[in-house]
Design an enzyme around this catalytic site. Structure first.
Site, PDB file in Angstrom:
ATOM      1  N   GLU A  20      46.071  36.054  36.088  1.00  0.00           N
ATOM      2  CA  GLU A  20      46.578  37.048  37.048  1.00  0.00           C
ATOM      3  C   GLU A  20      48.002  37.449  36.679  1.00  0.00           C
ATOM      4  OE1 GLU A  20      46.470  38.915  39.692  1.00  0.00           O
ATOM      5  OE2 GLU A  20      44.441  38.635  40.484  1.00  0.00           O
ATOM      6  N   ARG A 103      48.581  30.243  50.721  1.00  0.00           N
ATOM      7  CA  ARG A 103      49.373  30.320  49.494  1.00  0.00           C
ATOM      8  C   ARG A 103      49.689  31.781  49.230  1.00  0.00           C
ATOM      9  NH1 ARG A 103      46.400  32.751  45.449  1.00  0.00           N
ATOM     10  NH2 ARG A 103      44.200  32.207  45.178  1.00  0.00           N
ATOM     11  N   ASN A 105      49.680  35.159  46.970  1.00  0.00           N
ATOM     12  CA  ASN A 105      48.805  35.751  45.958  1.00  0.00           C
ATOM     13  C   ASN A 105      49.657  36.736  45.160  1.00  0.00           C
ATOM     14  OD1 ASN A 105      46.255  35.665  44.754  1.00  0.00           O
ATOM     15  ND2 ASN A 105      45.683  37.597  45.707  1.00  0.00           N
ATOM     16  N   GLU A 123      41.096  29.921  49.144  1.00  0.00           N
ATOM     17  CA  GLU A 123      39.660  30.225  49.108  1.00  0.00           C
ATOM     18  C   GLU A 123      38.839  28.953  48.908  1.00  0.00           C
ATOM     19  OE1 GLU A 123      40.319  32.830  45.761  1.00  0.00           O
ATOM     20  OE2 GLU A 123      39.471  34.522  46.860  1.00  0.00           O
ATOM     21  N   ASN A 156      46.903  41.613  47.604  1.00  0.00           N
ATOM     22  CA  ASN A 156      46.692  41.796  46.179  1.00  0.00           C
ATOM     23  C   ASN A 156      47.566  42.887  45.584  1.00  0.00           C
ATOM     24  OD1 ASN A 156      45.342  40.418  44.098  1.00  0.00           O
ATOM     25  ND2 ASN A 156      43.502  40.306  45.378  1.00  0.00           N
ATOM     26  N   ASP A 206      41.545  44.443  43.071  1.00  0.00           N
ATOM     27  CA  ASP A 206      42.421  43.281  42.861  1.00  0.00           C
ATOM     28  C   ASP A 206      43.806  43.752  42.417  1.00  0.00           C
ATOM     29  OD1 ASP A 206      43.439  40.749  42.270  1.00  0.00           O
ATOM     30  OD2 ASP A 206      41.519  39.964  41.597  1.00  0.00           O
TER      31      ASP A 206
HETATM   32  O1  LIG Z   1      43.803  36.482  42.089  1.00  0.00           O
HETATM   33  C1  LIG Z   1      43.525  36.896  43.202  1.00  0.00           C
HETATM   34  O2  LIG Z   1      43.856  37.953  43.632  1.00  0.00           O
HETATM   35  C2  LIG Z   1      42.760  35.921  44.047  1.00  0.00           C
HETATM   36  O3  LIG Z   1      43.584  34.803  44.150  1.00  0.00           O
HETATM   37  C3  LIG Z   1      41.479  35.577  43.351  1.00  0.00           C
HETATM   38  O4  LIG Z   1      40.898  34.440  43.867  1.00  0.00           O
HETATM   39  C4  LIG Z   1      40.475  36.693  43.278  1.00  0.00           C
HETATM   40  O5  LIG Z   1      41.018  37.737  42.553  1.00  0.00           O
HETATM   41  C5  LIG Z   1      39.910  37.138  44.594  1.00  0.00           C
HETATM   42  O6  LIG Z   1      39.005  36.178  45.068  1.00  0.00           O
HETATM   43  C6  LIG Z   1      39.215  38.462  44.540  1.00  0.00           C
HETATM   44  O7  LIG Z   1      39.173  39.003  45.772  1.00  0.00           O
HETATM   45 ZN   LIG Z   2      44.831  39.420  42.444  1.00  0.00          ZN
END
Ligand SMILES: O=C(O)[C@H](O)[C@@H](O)[C@H](O)[C@H](O)CO
Ligand SMILES: [Zn+2]
Length: 301
Positions: A20, A103, A105, A123, A156, A206
């Site tokens: 990521e 947490r 993201n 998750e 996201n 995402d």
């Molecule tokens: O990286 C992220 O954004 C989340 O932490 C991931 O777990 C997945 O991308 C997500 O589940 C998709 O919706």
């Molecule tokens: Zn992401």
């Protein structure tokens, strides 16, 4: 208009669990990214092809450049400063103290040097989590934190328009790319609206980045693609498919920001899927897109 043909190459096949937050660091010709569940911040040198890694003590969901040197990262529910040389992380601020299962993201720095990042509940499987637990925050250069809103499912992708007057944001489970008016002076957002709703086969929006023409690129988790959107018309302009289904985020980098880098995940894939997609969890480079990106902004504090 003819669309230039894109070439896709897997440049790193180390099979990250959940790659990521790709960020291009021009000074070192490197791509920074994180592997969230592996608690790793990684730096891939595009010239030597070597990867360096720093392991932190909680899931690390985003990394960004820092004006004063080193990096900043979101680790667990903390905004941290990361010293690459001695591999140390110093806490700058903590959020969601009352939410033990949360947490951070995705996160990104705004054009004024504020580090924006949102939270989510942890998750139990990809996109399976307690809903409405997240919030969006930013860390100002003086290290104080402002909260924008709560009730977020999976905070996201985020980026800013080229004139800095619009903030684009994705809460994944809304299946929408949203826009807000943005006040760069104060860092305040207002007037939320949707600029694009994902189609079924595009799956879950995402990570996201903007290009030099002001168009948005969104990585589609479970959709195996990045899509290019015109936020003014709400139309999808282009789809670029990748050889892995769990595409998580994208950024521009390389010479003049003419290449796109895409991260992917392998967590959540079954053994059959992993056999069919051996590059799952790899980092991909797309060349020949015919459009460039812009440099990432460094955190100013
Ligand atoms: O990286 C992220 O954004 C989340 O932490 C991931 O777990 C997945 O991308 C997500 O589940 C998709 O919706
Ligand atoms: Zn992401």
């Amino acid at each position: 208009m003819t669309m230039s043909s894109a070439k896709i190459e897997c440049v790193l096949r180390e099979n990250w669990r959940c790659g990521e937050s790709p960020v291009w660091e021009e000074a070192s010709n490197s791509l920074l990214f994180v592997d969230i569940p592996a608690k790793k911040v990684c730096r891939w040198d595009s010239l030597s092809k070597e990867v360096q890694q720093v392991t932190v003590d909680a899931p690390v969901s985003s990394v960004a450049l820092r004006h004063s040197g080193g990096y900043v990262a979101t680790v667990g529910t903390k905004f941290c400063a990361l010293n690459w040389e001695d591999q140390s992380a110093v806490v700058l601020a903590t959020v969601d103290k009352d939410k033990k299962n949360n947490r951070f993201n995705d996160g990104k720095v705004d054009p004024a040097g504020r580090y924006f990042a949102g939270t989510m509940a942890e998750e139990t499987a990809p996109a399976v989590l307690e809903r409405h637990q997240g919030s969006l925050y930013s860390l100002f250069p003086d290290h104080h934190v402002e909260k924008y809103f709560d009730q977020v499912d999976i905070s996201n992708g985020l980026d800013w328009s080229l004139d800095h007057k619009i903030f684009y944001y994705i809460d994944s489970l809304s299946y929408s790319v949203d826009a807000f008016d943005y006040d760069l002076q104060t860092g305040k957002i207002s007037n939320r609206r949707s600029v694009y709703k994902l189609e079924k086969e595009e799956q879950i929006p995402d990570g996201m980045c903007i290009d030099v023409e002001g168009k948005l690129w969104v990585a589609c988790y479970n959709g195996g693609r990045v899509i290019r959107l015109d936020p003014e018309t709400g139309k999808r302009l282009r789809t670029v498919k990748l050889p892995v289904v769990k595409t998580t985020s994208c950024c521009f980098g390389g010479k003049d920001y003419s290449e796109m880098y895409v991260t992917s995940a392998r967590d959540g894939m079954d053994p059959e899927g992993l056999l069919q997609q051996p590059e799952a969890g790899g980092i991909f480079k797309i060349t020949g897109l015919g459009v460039k990106g812009i440099p990432p902004y460094p955190y100013a504090g």
